[in-house]
Design a protein around this motif. Structure first.
Motif, PDB file in Angstrom:
ATOM      1  N   VAL A 132       2.406   4.390  -4.850  1.00  0.00           N
ATOM      2  CA  VAL A 132       1.371   3.672  -5.617  1.00  0.00           C
ATOM      3  C   VAL A 132       0.567   2.770  -4.680  1.00  0.00           C
ATOM      4  O   VAL A 132      -0.662   2.710  -4.753  1.00  0.00           O
ATOM      5  CB  VAL A 132       2.012   2.866  -6.778  1.00  0.00           C
ATOM      6  CG1 VAL A 132       1.015   1.893  -7.395  1.00  0.00           C
ATOM      7  CG2 VAL A 132       2.552   3.815  -7.843  1.00  0.00           C
ATOM      8  N   ALA A 133       1.274   2.081  -3.770  1.00  0.00           N
ATOM      9  CA  ALA A 133       0.576   1.178  -2.849  1.00  0.00           C
ATOM     10  C   ALA A 133      -0.405   1.962  -1.969  1.00  0.00           C
ATOM     11  O   ALA A 133      -1.585   1.607  -1.867  1.00  0.00           O
ATOM     12  CB  ALA A 133       1.591   0.423  -1.990  1.00  0.00           C
ATOM     13  N   CYS A 134       0.079   3.036  -1.356  1.00  0.00           N
ATOM     14  CA  CYS A 134      -0.781   3.839  -0.467  1.00  0.00           C
ATOM     15  C   CYS A 134      -1.975   4.403  -1.247  1.00  0.00           C
ATOM     16  O   CYS A 134      -3.123   4.328  -0.801  1.00  0.00           O
ATOM     17  CB  CYS A 134      -0.006   5.002   0.137  1.00  0.00           C
ATOM     18  SG  CYS A 134       1.253   4.510   1.334  1.00  0.00           S
ATOM     19  N   CYS A 135      -1.680   4.963  -2.400  1.00  0.00           N
ATOM     20  CA  CYS A 135      -2.725   5.672  -3.151  1.00  0.00           C
ATOM     21  C   CYS A 135      -3.722   4.717  -3.786  1.00  0.00           C
ATOM     22  O   CYS A 135      -4.847   5.114  -4.115  1.00  0.00           O
ATOM     23  CB  CYS A 135      -2.097   6.558  -4.224  1.00  0.00           C
ATOM     24  SG  CYS A 135      -1.114   7.897  -3.533  1.00  0.00           S
ATOM     25  N   SER A 136      -3.329   3.458  -3.969  1.00  0.00           N
ATOM     26  CA  SER A 136      -4.287   2.533  -4.589  1.00  0.00           C
ATOM     27  C   SER A 136      -5.450   2.271  -3.635  1.00  0.00           C
ATOM     28  O   SER A 136      -6.533   1.886  -4.069  1.00  0.00           O
ATOM     29  CB  SER A 136      -3.608   1.250  -5.061  1.00  0.00           C
ATOM     30  OG  SER A 136      -3.066   0.580  -3.976  1.00  0.00           O
ATOM     31  N   ILE A 137      -5.258   2.532  -2.354  1.00  0.00           N
ATOM     32  CA  ILE A 137      -6.386   2.403  -1.409  1.00  0.00           C
ATOM     33  C   ILE A 137      -7.411   3.516  -1.698  1.00  0.00           C
ATOM     34  O   ILE A 137      -8.619   3.280  -1.727  1.00  0.00           O
ATOM     35  CB  ILE A 137      -5.878   2.435   0.050  1.00  0.00           C
ATOM     36  CG1 ILE A 137      -4.936   1.238   0.277  1.00  0.00           C
ATOM     37  CG2 ILE A 137      -7.037   2.418   1.040  1.00  0.00           C
ATOM     38  CD1 ILE A 137      -4.230   1.216   1.617  1.00  0.00           C
ATOM     39  N   ALA A 138      -6.895   4.713  -1.961  1.00  0.00           N
ATOM     40  CA  ALA A 138      -7.794   5.820  -2.324  1.00  0.00           C
ATOM     41  C   ALA A 138      -8.457   5.554  -3.673  1.00  0.00           C
ATOM     42  O   ALA A 138      -9.614   5.924  -3.911  1.00  0.00           O
ATOM     43  CB  ALA A 138      -7.008   7.130  -2.366  1.00  0.00           C
ATOM     44  N   ARG A 139      -7.714   4.914  -4.536  1.00  0.00           N
ATOM     45  CA  ARG A 139      -8.246   4.566  -5.853  1.00  0.00           C
ATOM     46  C   ARG A 139      -9.429   3.605  -5.727  1.00  0.00           C
ATOM     47  O   ARG A 139     -10.432   3.722  -6.423  1.00  0.00           O
ATOM     48  CB  ARG A 139      -7.120   3.871  -6.616  1.00  0.00           C
ATOM     49  CG  ARG A 139      -6.970   4.358  -8.004  1.00  0.00           C
ATOM     50  CD  ARG A 139      -5.766   3.776  -8.632  1.00  0.00           C
ATOM     51  NE  ARG A 139      -6.073   3.714 -10.034  1.00  0.00           N
ATOM     52  CZ  ARG A 139      -5.196   3.690 -11.002  1.00  0.00           C
ATOM     53  NH1 ARG A 139      -3.920   3.663 -10.724  1.00  0.00           N
ATOM     54  NH2 ARG A 139      -5.568   3.657 -12.248  1.00  0.00           N
ATOM     55  N   LYS A 140      -9.264   2.654  -4.813  1.00  0.00           N
ATOM     56  CA  LYS A 140     -10.328   1.672  -4.567  1.00  0.00           C
ATOM     57  C   LYS A 140     -11.539   2.378  -3.951  1.00  0.00           C
ATOM     58  O   LYS A 140     -12.693   2.083  -4.305  1.00  0.00           O
ATOM     59  CB  LYS A 140      -9.797   0.565  -3.645  1.00  0.00           C
ATOM     60  CG  LYS A 140     -10.797  -0.540  -3.386  1.00  0.00           C
ATOM     61  CD  LYS A 140     -11.109  -1.276  -4.663  1.00  0.00           C
ATOM     62  CE  LYS A 140     -12.144  -2.360  -4.594  1.00  0.00           C
ATOM     63  NZ  LYS A 140     -12.973  -2.513  -3.474  1.00  0.00           N
ATOM     64  N   PHE A 141     -11.276   3.335  -3.070  1.00  0.00           N
ATOM     65  CA  PHE A 141     -12.349   4.143  -2.473  1.00  0.00           C
ATOM     66  C   PHE A 141     -13.158   4.820  -3.591  1.00  0.00           C
ATOM     67  O   PHE A 141     -14.385   4.756  -3.615  1.00  0.00           O
ATOM     68  CB  PHE A 141     -11.727   5.183  -1.524  1.00  0.00           C
ATOM     69  CG  PHE A 141     -12.675   6.233  -1.023  1.00  0.00           C
ATOM     70  CD1 PHE A 141     -13.434   6.020   0.114  1.00  0.00           C
ATOM     71  CD2 PHE A 141     -12.800   7.446  -1.687  1.00  0.00           C
ATOM     72  CE1 PHE A 141     -14.317   6.997   0.578  1.00  0.00           C
ATOM     73  CE2 PHE A 141     -13.673   8.426  -1.227  1.00  0.00           C
ATOM     74  CZ  PHE A 141     -14.434   8.199  -0.095  1.00  0.00           C
ATOM     75  N   LEU A 142     -12.469   5.422  -4.542  1.00  0.00           N
ATOM     76  CA  LEU A 142     -13.152   6.136  -5.621  1.00  0.00           C
ATOM     77  C   LEU A 142     -13.999   5.198  -6.477  1.00  0.00           C
ATOM     78  O   LEU A 142     -15.079   5.547  -6.938  1.00  0.00           O
ATOM     79  CB  LEU A 142     -12.131   6.870  -6.503  1.00  0.00           C
ATOM     80  CG  LEU A 142     -11.421   8.055  -5.848  1.00  0.00           C
ATOM     81  CD1 LEU A 142     -10.325   8.600  -6.754  1.00  0.00           C
ATOM     82  CD2 LEU A 142     -12.425   9.166  -5.500  1.00  0.00           C
ATOM     83  N   LYS A 143     -13.482   4.009  -6.669  1.00  0.00           N
ATOM     84  CA  LYS A 143     -14.210   3.031  -7.501  1.00  0.00           C
ATOM     85  C   LYS A 143     -15.591   2.716  -6.934  1.00  0.00           C
ATOM     86  O   LYS A 143     -16.527   2.434  -7.660  1.00  0.00           O
ATOM     87  CB  LYS A 143     -13.390   1.735  -7.603  1.00  0.00           C
ATOM     88  CG  LYS A 143     -12.636   1.631  -8.916  1.00  0.00           C
ATOM     89  CD  LYS A 143     -11.865   0.337  -8.992  1.00  0.00           C
ATOM     90  CE  LYS A 143     -12.682  -0.792  -9.570  1.00  0.00           C
ATOM     91  NZ  LYS A 143     -12.494  -1.034 -10.973  1.00  0.00           N
TER      92      LYS A 143
END
Ligand SMILES: Cc1cc2nc3c(=O)[nH]c(=O)nc-3n(C[C@H](O)[C@H](O)[C@H](O)COP(=O)(O)O)c2cc1C
Length: 393
Positions: free
Chosen positions: A142-153
């Motif tokens: 979740v921690a690693c992927c939330s960076i990608a999530r922020k990228f998408l935002k």
């Protein structure tokens, strides 16, 4: 392309993550990551670990003044349980020295990685398998992927999930789920997760939430466990992410892989999914219309995909989680040393981790979609990619 690695054991001192390939100039903070970690920790049906598991990911490298530098981002997360735990880690999992009188764990749990992991790696003790196969690892995912999530935002792409079935309790078909989720999705998929987070079983329907909680109570008393089905919606997507030209470039296939790679996930549906096989074509395919200078679909029963590419409609993807394998009421198993039939042993465990798993799955699909954006509009910095995105989408 964004890649990430996780390392660490369930009861060890901590988890480590490395996220590579994030463009420079993405704003990211520990607070942003933590909000999703906190979400992953909440949910009805949790076991004892919740009391001392307060996750926080430390950014160790790759970020300066809250912006990424294009370099690998290293994250570290302390296992709060480590010191308070009764697992006696420093002795039973010591990184050096002699084994001494450490007893083997020899009773594999059906449904867990225990037996096959042990056979594969030729262990005599199940501990190393339990420690790494455990879903504790999903905290770092979740921690690693939330960076990608922020990228998408940054591109207006939002992800939000909710529970639609828990054991025998659930919505009455596709249309009733659409009624609950689609009006929220109009404001972006994060509205879905924010509304779902109001319920401790992450269900948008109050009445169903109540019934789901009751179901968990009953199954806890019976000493068994529960799984269920969730739906993840992604909004704000351009058409044409992924490609029909080659099997491994189909984005729907890549998403399915990411979901099934998550502990306990046993299946994925896109749009109507398996229901599409129970009816005729006119009830499945989405008519094409031209509206406000763009092509759209009148409905979204195919869940935002045609030919492995995004249609520009929201992605609607569902996954099924099997019931937790560790249960108070034992199953039969065979002791790996004596080969005798025994009852499984119980260790602290969730009764139902479905509400928390929704956050994990929201997360694991983020790098897959982020990579589809990078593939199509790529660049080394956020400003470069955003410029291309605005010009070409
Ligand atoms: C968020 C989450 C929490 C989980 N919690 C537990 C748990 O407390 N006890 C347990 O036995 N399994 C739990 N699981 C499931 C196991 O990790 C999983 O069944 C096991 O690793 C075997 O993998 P497989 O089910 O994919 O075959 C959890 C899974 C997820 C996604």
């Amino acid at each position: 392309m964004i890649r990430y690695f996780t390392a660490g054991e369930s009861h060890g001192p901590g988890l480590t993550g490395i996220v590579e390939g994030v463009p420079a100039g993405l704003e990211i903070t520990e607070e942003y990551i933590e909000q999703h970690l906190v979400r992953r920790q909440k949910g009805y049906g949790r076991g004892g670990r919740m009391a001392f598991e307060k996750d926080h990911a430390d950014i160790q490298s790759g970020v300066r003044f809250s912006k990424t530098m294009g370099a690998p981002i290293a994250l570290s997360m302390v296992n709060r349980a480590y010191e308070k735990d009764d697992s006696n880690w420093p002795k039973v999992m010591a990184k050096d020295g002699e084994r001494g009188d450490v007893e083997n764990i020899t009773l594999p749990r059906p449904g867990h990685a225990d037996l096959v992991g042990l056979q594969k790696y030729r262990f005599k003790d199940i501990r190393p398998v339990i420690e790494r196969s455990s879903a504790r690892e999903t905290a770092m995912r979740v921690a690693c992927c939330s960076i990608a999530r922020k990228f998408l935002k940054e591109f207006g792409i939002e992800i939000g999930g909710h529970v639609i079935q828990l054991g025998k309790i659930g919505y009455n078909g596709w249309d009733s789920v659409r009624k609950a989720a689609d009006p929220l999705a109009e404001n972006g998929a994060e509205s879905i997760y924010k509304a779902a987070d109001e319920s401790d079983v992450r269900c948008l329907d109050e009445e169903l939430s109540h019934e789901m909680r009751e179901e968990i109570k009953i199954k806890r008393k019976e000493g068994t466990s529960l799984g269920g089905i969730y739906e993840i919606v992604v909004t704000g997507l351009p058409a044409g992410l992924g490609s029909h030209v080659h099997w491994d470039r189909k984005l729907d296939g890549q998403l399915a892989q990411a979901i099934v790679s998550t502990q306990a996930m046993k299946g994925v549906e896109i749009g109507l999914g398996f229901d599409a096989g129970k009816t005729h074509g006119h009830n499945v395919h989405d008519e094409i219309i031209y509206e406000n200078d763009s092509f759209k679909r009148r409905t979204n029963r195919l869940g935002g995909f045609e030919g492995g590419m995004t249609t520009g409609m929201p992605i609607i993807i569902r996954g099924v989680m099997k019931p937790i394998p560790t249960m108070i009421k034992p199953l039969k198993t065979a002791d790996i040393e004596t080969k005798e039939e025994q009852d499984t042993r119980y260790e602290r465990s969730d009764v139902c981790a479905l509400p928390r798993a929704v956050v994990v799955v929201e997360s694991v699909i983020a790098p897959v979609i982020a990579n589809a954006i990078l593939e199509k509009f790529g660049g080394d910095s956020m400003s470069e990619i955003l410029e291309r995105y605005q010009n070409e989408k």
